[in-house]
Scaffold this motif. Structure first.
Motif, PDB file in Angstrom:
ATOM      1  N   TYR A   1       0.827  -1.207   0.000  1.00  0.00           N
ATOM      2  CA  TYR A   1       0.000   0.000   0.000  1.00  0.00           C
ATOM      3  C   TYR A   1       0.865   1.263   0.000  1.00  0.00           C
ATOM      4  CZ  TYR A   1      -3.532   3.385   1.311  1.00  0.00           C
ATOM      5  OH  TYR A   1      -4.362   4.482   1.336  1.00  0.00           O
ATOM      6  N   LEU A   2       1.852   1.299   0.875  1.00  0.00           N
ATOM      7  CA  LEU A   2       2.685   2.496   0.991  1.00  0.00           C
ATOM      8  C   LEU A   2       3.530   2.747  -0.248  1.00  0.00           C
ATOM      9  CD1 LEU A   2       3.833   2.235   4.707  1.00  0.00           C
ATOM     10  CD2 LEU A   2       2.096   3.758   3.736  1.00  0.00           C
ATOM     11  N   HIS A   3       3.917   1.695  -0.940  1.00  0.00           N
ATOM     12  CA  HIS A   3       4.704   1.849  -2.153  1.00  0.00           C
ATOM     13  C   HIS A   3       3.833   1.964  -3.407  1.00  0.00           C
ATOM     14  CE1 HIS A   3       8.000   0.387   0.449  1.00  0.00           C
ATOM     15  NE2 HIS A   3       8.643   1.316  -0.229  1.00  0.00           N
ATOM     16  N   ARG A   4       2.529   1.994  -3.203  1.00  0.00           N
ATOM     17  CA  ARG A   4       1.562   2.155  -4.302  1.00  0.00           C
ATOM     18  C   ARG A   4       1.782   1.134  -5.412  1.00  0.00           C
ATOM     19  NH1 ARG A   4       1.089   8.704  -4.345  1.00  0.00           N
ATOM     20  NH2 ARG A   4       0.547   8.787  -2.162  1.00  0.00           N
ATOM     21  N   ASN A   5       2.017  -0.100  -5.004  1.00  0.00           N
ATOM     22  CA  ASN A   5       2.235  -1.175  -5.961  1.00  0.00           C
ATOM     23  C   ASN A   5       0.930  -1.748  -6.504  1.00  0.00           C
ATOM     24  OD1 ASN A   5       4.977  -0.938  -5.618  1.00  0.00           O
ATOM     25  ND2 ASN A   5       5.121  -2.601  -4.144  1.00  0.00           N
ATOM     26  N   ARG A   6      -0.183  -1.351  -5.945  1.00  0.00           N
ATOM     27  CA  ARG A   6      -1.489  -1.870  -6.363  1.00  0.00           C
ATOM     28  C   ARG A   6      -2.422  -0.710  -6.677  1.00  0.00           C
ATOM     29  NH1 ARG A   6      -0.654  -7.422  -6.843  1.00  0.00           N
ATOM     30  NH2 ARG A   6       0.930  -7.906  -5.295  1.00  0.00           N
ATOM     31  N   SER A   7      -3.379  -0.983  -7.531  1.00  0.00           N
ATOM     32  CA  SER A   7      -4.344   0.052  -7.906  1.00  0.00           C
ATOM     33  C   SER A   7      -5.407   0.212  -6.820  1.00  0.00           C
ATOM     34  CB  SER A   7      -5.016  -0.317  -9.228  1.00  0.00           C
ATOM     35  OG  SER A   7      -5.887  -1.423  -9.036  1.00  0.00           O
ATOM     36  N   HIS A   8      -6.087   1.340  -6.864  1.00  0.00           N
ATOM     37  CA  HIS A   8      -7.187   1.561  -5.933  1.00  0.00           C
ATOM     38  C   HIS A   8      -8.264   0.497  -6.121  1.00  0.00           C
ATOM     39  CE1 HIS A   8     -10.102   3.491  -3.402  1.00  0.00           C
ATOM     40  NE2 HIS A   8     -10.971   3.432  -4.389  1.00  0.00           N
ATOM     41  N   GLU A   9      -8.488   0.073  -7.345  1.00  0.00           N
ATOM     42  CA  GLU A   9      -9.512  -0.935  -7.626  1.00  0.00           C
ATOM     43  C   GLU A   9      -9.180  -2.267  -6.952  1.00  0.00           C
ATOM     44  OE1 GLU A   9      -8.182   1.102  -9.977  1.00  0.00           O
ATOM     45  OE2 GLU A   9      -9.968   2.359 -10.169  1.00  0.00           O
ATOM     46  N   GLU A  10      -7.882  -2.618  -6.920  1.00  0.00           N
ATOM     47  CA  GLU A  10      -7.482  -3.856  -6.242  1.00  0.00           C
ATOM     48  C   GLU A  10      -7.737  -3.768  -4.741  1.00  0.00           C
ATOM     49  OE1 GLU A  10      -3.833  -5.807  -8.599  1.00  0.00           O
ATOM     50  OE2 GLU A  10      -3.526  -3.676  -8.099  1.00  0.00           O
ATOM     51  N   TRP A  11      -7.395  -2.619  -4.147  1.00  0.00           N
ATOM     52  CA  TRP A  11      -7.652  -2.438  -2.713  1.00  0.00           C
ATOM     53  C   TRP A  11      -9.148  -2.408  -2.436  1.00  0.00           C
ATOM     54  CZ3 TRP A  11      -3.841  -4.033  -0.208  1.00  0.00           C
ATOM     55  CH2 TRP A  11      -2.536  -3.707  -0.527  1.00  0.00           C
ATOM     56  N   LEU A  12      -9.901  -1.774  -3.321  1.00  0.00           N
ATOM     57  CA  LEU A  12     -11.344  -1.703  -3.143  1.00  0.00           C
ATOM     58  C   LEU A  12     -11.964  -3.098  -3.170  1.00  0.00           C
ATOM     59  CD1 LEU A  12     -13.825   0.051  -2.769  1.00  0.00           C
ATOM     60  CD2 LEU A  12     -13.926   0.338  -5.248  1.00  0.00           C
ATOM     61  N   ALA A  13     -11.535  -3.936  -4.098  1.00  0.00           N
ATOM     62  CA  ALA A  13     -12.059  -5.302  -4.177  1.00  0.00           C
ATOM     63  C   ALA A  13     -11.757  -6.073  -2.885  1.00  0.00           C
ATOM     64  CB  ALA A  13     -11.466  -6.021  -5.384  1.00  0.00           C
ATOM     65  N   LEU A  14     -10.542  -5.916  -2.363  1.00  0.00           N
ATOM     66  CA  LEU A  14     -10.201  -6.588  -1.103  1.00  0.00           C
ATOM     67  C   LEU A  14     -11.005  -6.015   0.065  1.00  0.00           C
ATOM     68  CD1 LEU A  14      -6.339  -7.153  -1.077  1.00  0.00           C
ATOM     69  CD2 LEU A  14      -8.122  -8.870  -0.828  1.00  0.00           C
ATOM     70  N   GLY A  15     -11.157  -4.703   0.083  1.00  0.00           N
ATOM     71  CA  GLY A  15     -11.932  -4.068   1.146  1.00  0.00           C
ATOM     72  C   GLY A  15     -13.381  -4.509   1.136  1.00  0.00           C
ATOM     73  N   GLU A  16     -13.955  -4.622  -0.050  1.00  0.00           N
ATOM     74  CA  GLU A  16     -15.347  -5.079  -0.156  1.00  0.00           C
ATOM     75  C   GLU A  16     -15.483  -6.534   0.278  1.00  0.00           C
ATOM     76  OE1 GLU A  16     -16.171  -4.018  -4.212  1.00  0.00           O
ATOM     77  OE2 GLU A  16     -16.927  -2.036  -3.618  1.00  0.00           O
ATOM     78  N   LEU A  17     -14.507  -7.364  -0.055  1.00  0.00           N
ATOM     79  CA  LEU A  17     -14.514  -8.749   0.404  1.00  0.00           C
ATOM     80  C   LEU A  17     -14.423  -8.795   1.923  1.00  0.00           C
ATOM     81  CD1 LEU A  17     -14.358 -11.829  -0.104  1.00  0.00           C
ATOM     82  CD2 LEU A  17     -11.863 -11.540  -0.194  1.00  0.00           C
ATOM     83  N   ALA A  18     -13.518  -8.023   2.503  1.00  0.00           N
ATOM     84  CA  ALA A  18     -13.380  -7.968   3.960  1.00  0.00           C
ATOM     85  C   ALA A  18     -14.680  -7.517   4.608  1.00  0.00           C
ATOM     86  CB  ALA A  18     -12.234  -7.031   4.343  1.00  0.00           C
ATOM     87  N   HIS A  19     -15.336  -6.562   3.998  1.00  0.00           N
ATOM     88  CA  HIS A  19     -16.613  -6.068   4.507  1.00  0.00           C
ATOM     89  C   HIS A  19     -17.645  -7.188   4.531  1.00  0.00           C
ATOM     90  CE1 HIS A  19     -20.569  -4.020   3.810  1.00  0.00           C
ATOM     91  NE2 HIS A  19     -20.157  -3.413   4.916  1.00  0.00           N
ATOM     92  N   ARG A  20     -17.761  -7.907   3.427  1.00  0.00           N
ATOM     93  CA  ARG A  20     -18.750  -8.993   3.340  1.00  0.00           C
ATOM     94  C   ARG A  20     -18.442 -10.152   4.282  1.00  0.00           C
ATOM     95  NH1 ARG A  20     -17.812  -8.222  -1.971  1.00  0.00           N
ATOM     96  NH2 ARG A  20     -16.730 -10.219  -2.198  1.00  0.00           N
ATOM     97  N   VAL A  21     -17.178 -10.542   4.351  1.00  0.00           N
ATOM     98  CA  VAL A  21     -16.792 -11.759   5.063  1.00  0.00           C
ATOM     99  C   VAL A  21     -16.561 -11.536   6.555  1.00  0.00           C
ATOM    100  CG1 VAL A  21     -14.966 -13.511   5.236  1.00  0.00           C
ATOM    101  CG2 VAL A  21     -15.816 -12.824   3.002  1.00  0.00           C
ATOM    102  N   ALA A  22     -15.883 -10.461   6.911  1.00  0.00           N
ATOM    103  CA  ALA A  22     -15.438 -10.290   8.291  1.00  0.00           C
ATOM    104  C   ALA A  22     -16.130  -9.164   9.053  1.00  0.00           C
ATOM    105  CB  ALA A  22     -13.930 -10.060   8.316  1.00  0.00           C
ATOM    106  N   LEU A  23     -16.572  -8.138   8.347  1.00  0.00           N
ATOM    107  CA  LEU A  23     -17.109  -6.951   9.031  1.00  0.00           C
ATOM    108  C   LEU A  23     -18.429  -6.479   8.421  1.00  0.00           C
ATOM    109  CD1 LEU A  23     -13.679  -5.135   9.182  1.00  0.00           C
ATOM    110  CD2 LEU A  23     -14.919  -6.000  11.160  1.00  0.00           C
ATOM    111  N   PRO A  24     -19.434  -7.331   8.369  1.00  0.00           N
ATOM    112  CA  PRO A  24     -20.683  -6.926   7.715  1.00  0.00           C
ATOM    113  C   PRO A  24     -21.399  -5.757   8.404  1.00  0.00           C
ATOM    114  CG  PRO A  24     -20.961  -9.029   8.837  1.00  0.00           C
ATOM    115  CD  PRO A  24     -19.500  -8.681   8.905  1.00  0.00           C
TER     116      PRO A  24
END
Length: 109
Positions: free
Chosen positions: A77-100
């Motif tokens: 994240y700090l080195h900006r090696n991934r796109s915002h869309e990749e982080w968003l997809a992971l964040g949405e998965l985390a929301h659904r699975v772990a933090l509804p």
């Protein structure tokens, strides 16, 4: 190996193409236990600049293996090696699975 580590240190670029897949698999495996929630908070914070992150929550809830995963994700994240869309997809998965019960900042407006 030393050359690879040196390149990582010098450029901040990771050769770990499977890191996001590892994070996906881990959050699915952990689910809504305390470790899953802590990792989910981290992933949701990467996806949402409006969210705050409580580092003490990570420290107390993640085992050593998942702490290393969190550190590698933070490095990405700090080195900006991934796109915002990749982080968003992971964040949405985390929301659904772990933090509804949690919401992204744009959901509370």
């Amino acid at each position: 190996m030393a050359l690879e580590v040196g390149r990582l240190i010098m450029t901040g670029q990771s050769n770990d193409a499977d890191l996001l897949q590892e994070a996906t698999d881990t959050i699915r495996r952990l689910g809504s236990c305390s470790g899953g929630e802590a990792l989910g908070e981290l992933l949701m914070a990467f996806a949402d600049a409006g969210r705050s992150l409580r580092l003490v929550r990570l420290q107390g809830a993640l085992d050593s293996e998942n702490t290393r995963l969190a550190i590698r994700l933070l490095d990405e994240y700090l080195h900006r090696n991934r796109s915002h869309e990749e982080w968003l997809a992971l964040g949405e998965l985390a929301h659904r699975v772990a933090l509804p019960e949690e919401k992204f900042s744009w959901q509370t407006l």
